[in-house]
Design an enzyme around this catalytic site. Sequence first.
Site, PDB file in Angstrom:
ATOM      1  N   ALA A  12       1.144  -1.083   0.007  1.00 23.30           N
ATOM      2  CA  ALA A  12       0.061  -0.429   0.132  1.00 23.30           C
ATOM      3  C   ALA A  12       0.750   1.515   0.405  1.00 23.30           C
ATOM      4  CB  ALA A  12      -0.520  -0.203   1.124  1.00 23.30           C
ATOM      5  N   GLY A  13       2.319   1.459  -0.627  1.00 19.62           N
ATOM      6  CA  GLY A  13       2.850   2.365  -0.777  1.00 19.62           C
ATOM      7  C   GLY A  13       2.249   3.319  -1.733  1.00 19.62           C
ATOM      8  N   PHE A 117      17.702  18.542  -8.300  1.00 21.34           N
ATOM      9  CA  PHE A 117      17.745  17.804  -8.296  1.00 21.34           C
ATOM     10  C   PHE A 117      19.276  17.495  -8.863  1.00 21.34           C
ATOM     11  CE2 PHE A 117      16.148  15.077  -4.702  1.00 21.34           C
ATOM     12  CZ  PHE A 117      15.305  15.771  -3.446  1.00 21.34           C
ATOM     13  N   GLN A 237      21.847   1.739  -4.501  1.00 19.67           N
ATOM     14  CA  GLN A 237      22.676   2.956  -4.305  1.00 19.67           C
ATOM     15  C   GLN A 237      22.413   3.174  -3.251  1.00 19.67           C
ATOM     16  OE1 GLN A 237      19.303   6.765  -5.196  1.00 19.67           O
ATOM     17  NE2 GLN A 237      21.354   6.752  -6.398  1.00 19.67           N
ATOM     18  N   HIS A 239      22.847   6.342  -0.565  1.00 20.79           N
ATOM     19  CA  HIS A 239      23.080   7.910  -1.371  1.00 20.79           C
ATOM     20  C   HIS A 239      23.885   8.421  -0.141  1.00 20.79           C
ATOM     21  CE1 HIS A 239      20.836  11.742  -0.568  1.00 20.79           C
ATOM     22  NE2 HIS A 239      19.037  11.493  -0.945  1.00 20.79           N
ATOM     23  N   LEU A 249      17.815   9.907   6.292  1.00 22.10           N
ATOM     24  CA  LEU A 249      18.001  10.415   5.080  1.00 22.10           C
ATOM     25  C   LEU A 249      17.776  12.030   5.560  1.00 22.10           C
ATOM     26  CD1 LEU A 249      18.813   9.809   2.325  1.00 22.10           C
ATOM     27  CD2 LEU A 249      15.974  10.369   1.957  1.00 22.10           C
ATOM     28  N   GLU A 252      18.166  15.321  -0.522  1.00 21.70           N
ATOM     29  CA  GLU A 252      18.823  16.229  -1.769  1.00 21.70           C
ATOM     30  C   GLU A 252      18.441  17.144  -1.984  1.00 21.70           C
ATOM     31  OE1 GLU A 252      20.600  12.818  -5.007  1.00 21.70           O
ATOM     32  OE2 GLU A 252      19.477  14.525  -6.176  1.00 21.70           O
ATOM     33  N   ARG A 283      24.125  10.519  -7.618  1.00 21.41           N
ATOM     34  CA  ARG A 283      23.968  10.422  -5.602  1.00 21.41           C
ATOM     35  C   ARG A 283      25.147   9.470  -6.330  1.00 21.41           C
ATOM     36  NH1 ARG A 283      18.245   9.428  -4.552  1.00 21.41           N
ATOM     37  NH2 ARG A 283      17.797  11.810  -3.899  1.00 21.41           N
ATOM     38  N   HIS A 349      20.019   3.013  -0.026  1.00 20.28           N
ATOM     39  CA  HIS A 349      19.424   4.226  -0.141  1.00 20.28           C
ATOM     40  C   HIS A 349      17.760   2.686  -0.859  1.00 20.28           C
ATOM     41  CE1 HIS A 349      16.437   7.737  -0.315  1.00 20.28           C
ATOM     42  NE2 HIS A 349      16.814   7.614  -1.245  1.00 20.28           N
ATOM     43  N   ARG A 391      19.283   5.788  -9.667  1.00 21.65           N
ATOM     44  CA  ARG A 391      18.363   6.311 -10.265  1.00 21.65           C
ATOM     45  C   ARG A 391      18.897   7.518  -9.524  1.00 21.65           C
ATOM     46  NH1 ARG A 391      14.523   7.989  -7.012  1.00 21.65           N
ATOM     47  NH2 ARG A 391      15.279   6.561  -4.568  1.00 21.65           N
TER      48      ARG A 391
HETATM   49  C1  LIG Z   1      14.009   8.310   3.280  1.00 21.22           C
HETATM   50  C2  LIG Z   1      13.082   7.954   2.106  1.00 21.22           C
HETATM   51  C3  LIG Z   1      13.408   9.268   1.311  1.00 21.22           C
HETATM   52  C4  LIG Z   1      12.923   9.171   0.275  1.00 21.22           C
HETATM   53  N1  LIG Z   1      12.632  10.527  -0.834  1.00 21.22           N
HETATM   54  C5  LIG Z   1      12.248  10.348  -1.638  1.00 21.22           C
HETATM   55  C6  LIG Z   1      11.633  11.208  -2.787  1.00 21.22           C
HETATM   56  O1  LIG Z   1      12.929  12.553  -2.491  1.00 21.22           O
HETATM   57  N2  LIG Z   1      12.250  11.642  -3.840  1.00 21.22           N
HETATM   58  C7  LIG Z   1      11.834  10.065  -5.053  1.00 21.22           C
HETATM   59  O2  LIG Z   1      11.934   9.737  -5.985  1.00 21.22           O
HETATM   60  N3  LIG Z   1      12.744   8.871  -4.008  1.00 21.22           N
HETATM   61  C8  LIG Z   1      12.513   8.733  -2.280  1.00 21.22           C
HETATM   62  N4  LIG Z   1      12.756   7.803  -2.144  1.00 21.22           N
HETATM   63  C9  LIG Z   1      12.171   6.894  -2.676  1.00 21.22           C
HETATM   64  C10 LIG Z   1      10.638   6.039  -2.869  1.00 21.22           C
HETATM   65  O3  LIG Z   1      10.176   6.908  -1.631  1.00 21.22           O
HETATM   66  C11 LIG Z   1      10.734   4.807  -2.562  1.00 21.22           C
HETATM   67  O4  LIG Z   1      11.276   4.219  -3.958  1.00 21.22           O
HETATM   68  C12 LIG Z   1       9.188   4.551  -3.156  1.00 21.22           C
HETATM   69  O5  LIG Z   1       8.898   5.440  -1.922  1.00 21.22           O
HETATM   70  C13 LIG Z   1       8.490   3.174  -2.538  1.00 21.22           C
HETATM   71  O6  LIG Z   1       7.060   2.789  -3.025  1.00 21.22           O
HETATM   72  P1  LIG Z   1       6.209   1.244  -3.281  1.00 21.22           P
HETATM   73  O7  LIG Z   1       5.545   1.504  -3.166  1.00 21.22           O
HETATM   74  O8  LIG Z   1       7.696   0.847  -4.368  1.00 21.22           O
HETATM   75  O9  LIG Z   1       6.933   0.970  -1.794  1.00 21.22           O
HETATM   76  P2  LIG Z   1       6.699   1.047  -0.529  1.00 21.22           P
HETATM   77  O10 LIG Z   1       6.073   2.330  -0.513  1.00 21.22           O
HETATM   78  O11 LIG Z   1       8.210   1.082   0.455  1.00 21.22           O
HETATM   79  O12 LIG Z   1       5.890   0.621  -0.057  1.00 21.22           O
HETATM   80  C14 LIG Z   1       5.941  -0.872   0.426  1.00 21.22           C
HETATM   81  C15 LIG Z   1       4.532  -1.916   1.179  1.00 21.22           C
HETATM   82  O13 LIG Z   1       4.050  -3.439   1.097  1.00 21.22           O
HETATM   83  C16 LIG Z   1       3.694  -3.975   2.026  1.00 21.22           C
HETATM   84  N5  LIG Z   1       4.936  -4.810   1.825  1.00 21.22           N
HETATM   85  C17 LIG Z   1       5.410  -4.927   2.352  1.00 21.22           C
HETATM   86  N6  LIG Z   1       6.340  -6.739   2.402  1.00 21.22           N
HETATM   87  C18 LIG Z   1       4.607  -7.049   2.654  1.00 21.22           C
HETATM   88  C19 LIG Z   1       4.425  -8.312   3.034  1.00 21.22           C
HETATM   89  N7  LIG Z   1       4.999  -9.308   2.823  1.00 21.22           N
HETATM   90  N8  LIG Z   1       3.080  -8.522   2.668  1.00 21.22           N
HETATM   91  C20 LIG Z   1       2.151  -7.776   3.217  1.00 21.22           C
HETATM   92  N9  LIG Z   1       2.699  -6.176   2.918  1.00 21.22           N
HETATM   93  C21 LIG Z   1       3.929  -6.092   2.132  1.00 21.22           C
HETATM   94  C22 LIG Z   1       4.379  -2.793   2.694  1.00 21.22           C
HETATM   95  O14 LIG Z   1       3.130  -2.806   3.808  1.00 21.22           O
HETATM   96  C23 LIG Z   1       4.279  -0.975   2.345  1.00 21.22           C
HETATM   97  O15 LIG Z   1       2.773  -0.913   2.259  1.00 21.22           O
HETATM   98  C24 LIG Z   1      12.774   7.901  -0.329  1.00 21.22           C
HETATM   99  C25 LIG Z   1      12.826   6.455   0.219  1.00 21.22           C
HETATM  100  C26 LIG Z   1      13.734   6.735   1.485  1.00 21.22           C
HETATM  101  C27 LIG Z   1      13.139   5.204   1.978  1.00 21.22           C
END
Ligand SMILES: Cc1cc2nc3c(=O)[nH]c(=O)nc-3n(C[C@H](O)[C@H](O)[C@H](O)COP(=O)(O)OP(=O)(O)OC[C@H]3O[C@@H](n4cnc5c(N)ncnc54)[C@H](O)[C@@H]3O)c2cc1C
Length: 576
Positions: A12-13, A117, A237, A239, A249, A252, A283, A349, A391
């Site tokens: 749910a990201g 950036f 990567q 950072h 973090l 940037e 990076r 990161h 990235r």
């Molecule tokens: C501190 C930080 C700052 C960042 N800043 C930036 C930025 O400014 N700009 C940018 O472009 N990127 C940034 N990034 C990178 C970016 O935020 C992430 O790569 C991106 O948000 C990932 O999104 P996602 O939807 O793939 O996964 P996530 O948002 O990580 O969500 C993963 C989901 O999977 C679920 N999940 C995982 N394993 C299981 C399981 N076994 N069973 C059920 N559910 C599970 C979790 O509950 C969660 O809901 C940043 C990353 C970090 C760590």
Amino acid sequence: MYHRFDAIVVGAGGAGLMAALQLAQHPGIRTAVISKLYPSRSHTGAAQGGIGAALGNHEEDHPEWHTFDTVKGGDYLVDQDAAEVMCREAVESVYELEHFGLPFSRTPEGKIDQRRFGGHTRNFGEAPVRRSCFAADRTGHMILQTLYQQCIKHEVDFYSEYQLLDLIVNDGVCCGIVALNIKDGEVHIFHAKAILFATGGFGRAWKITSNALSNTGDGVMIAARHGVPLEDMEMYQFHPTGVYKLGILLTEGARGEGGILRNDSGERFTERYAPTLLDLAPRDMVSRFIYQEVKEGRGIKGKDYVHLDLTHLGADVVENKLPDLADFVRVYLGIDPVRELIPIQPTAHYAMGGIPTDIDGRVVLNAEEDVMPGFYAAGECACVSVHGANRLGTNSLVDIVVFGRRAGKHMARHIQEVDFTELPPKPDAFSREQLGQLLSRESGESAAEIRQHLQEEMMDKVSVLRTEDKLKAAQKTVAQLKQAYTRVAIQDRQTWYNSELLETMELGYLLDISEITIAGALVRKESRGAHYRDDYPSRDDANFLKHTLVYGTPDGLMVRYKPVKITKFEPKERKY
Ligand SMILES: Cc1cc2nc3c(=O)[nH]c(=O)nc-3n(C[C@H](O)[C@H](O)[C@H](O)COP(=O)(O)OP(=O)(O)OC[C@H]3O[C@@H](n4cnc5c(N)ncnc54)[C@H](O)[C@@H]3O)c2cc1C
């Protein structure tokens, strides 16, 4: 318990919610989102700096320039057809988020504000450009809240605090998942026509990391267990600006607003390495510059860190454009960033590699791009590949919204065309056995000790600078730790909220991911992007302009390759 939906989204990201929202807009399609975290706690919420899109709100900008920067930033390992799609659709995706209600920061005329950036330039590398759209330094938080609200509005079903245990595949067709209800320990089977993994990254394999505790690569390894190869896993990567020793973090965006890196003598050392983009070089490079300074004795007080200097920006910029950063630094370090220098070091990161997919999120199984019907992946767990070997900042948020959206749309079409595939007999047998085994041992190895050892080894030997010797030593250690893991024992026997059980399962994924990352790093005898080999310091296009695909087989890991798709931009030396 048995459930039946048309579509299941795991995660749910930003990527998962974007896909779910597309699906929910089709009235006949029933969609459920399964997430081990409550949705708004997903790591997307931690993203600070922004989302890149060539809106040109300050100076002229074009998706084609964004594509070029993405390809060059990724050291030419990017699939250029995918990068073109991403940079083109970034623009409409940002406007779509705006119309969903995302409160972007604004220019005085009321347009979406944009900032600089690393690696983002005008006119194919001429000068920096303001391309990152942001909501102060809480961009990811705002994306997550906005998408979650939209999903609620469109009546998506949420199964929060359910942990994915397995994928169900029948005769090559993906037809469901198995998940554990964390609240009561019950195993559930979800039957569906289309399944999307959007389970995020796996920074927790390293000791110093910006990633949340939950970023343990579950989906990536569960896919691999079903014959899916993993692509470019050696491309991880670091950072440049993590808080020293803690890894938290510091966006940037701080350098985008004019922040400067300084060594022990106060020198702005990026001038020596990247005379045009300076602190805003990509990076992988800035992290290497920091390692180089430290190696040559110019770290602060001779130690393994340098300083981020924001003191010349003034209180107004720091408090209004970087409020969360200022808070972190005050709370965790007791430092006032308006007046004092901040100690930083590179922090693990982002995973450029992952589950290979096409531009519609369909999981592919080989270099010929044969798909596993019904199985999709998007976001950080997937590898499209738009980031190649490195990235650019702001490109992950673009990736998750663009490819989450495309995957959702393709799933909707697929669901309308196919019938349900029957489940195989006892689809949850493997998961029940796995849980039973983990809970059966009265005494044995400690998961906490194995995890700590793994994270230290990965940090020491599989981070910014790599060599054959270090990688082989790490390979040996990981093999020993995997052995120890077969004897791991869990103290907590409860069925409800058994976090020890869940964390022990996650450790199993991290061990496998580390093994695969090392295997990819050993075969890639060149330096490209985030993968820097001290013993092979140059990029070698003749032999390695290709993606690695690592398969798990009964006889151990097997490495294959996949060509890189080049459309417009021929590989050149990367200078900034
Ligand atoms: C501190 C930080 C700052 C960042 N800043 C930036 C930025 O400014 N700009 C940018 O472009 N990127 C940034 N990034 C990178 C970016 O935020 C992430 O790569 C991106 O948000 C990932 O999104 P996602 O939807 O793939 O996964 P996530 O948002 O990580 O969500 C993963 C989901 O999977 C679920 N999940 C995982 N394993 C299981 C399981 N076994 N069973 C059920 N559910 C599970 C979790 O509950 C969660 O809901 C940043 C990353 C970090 C760590």
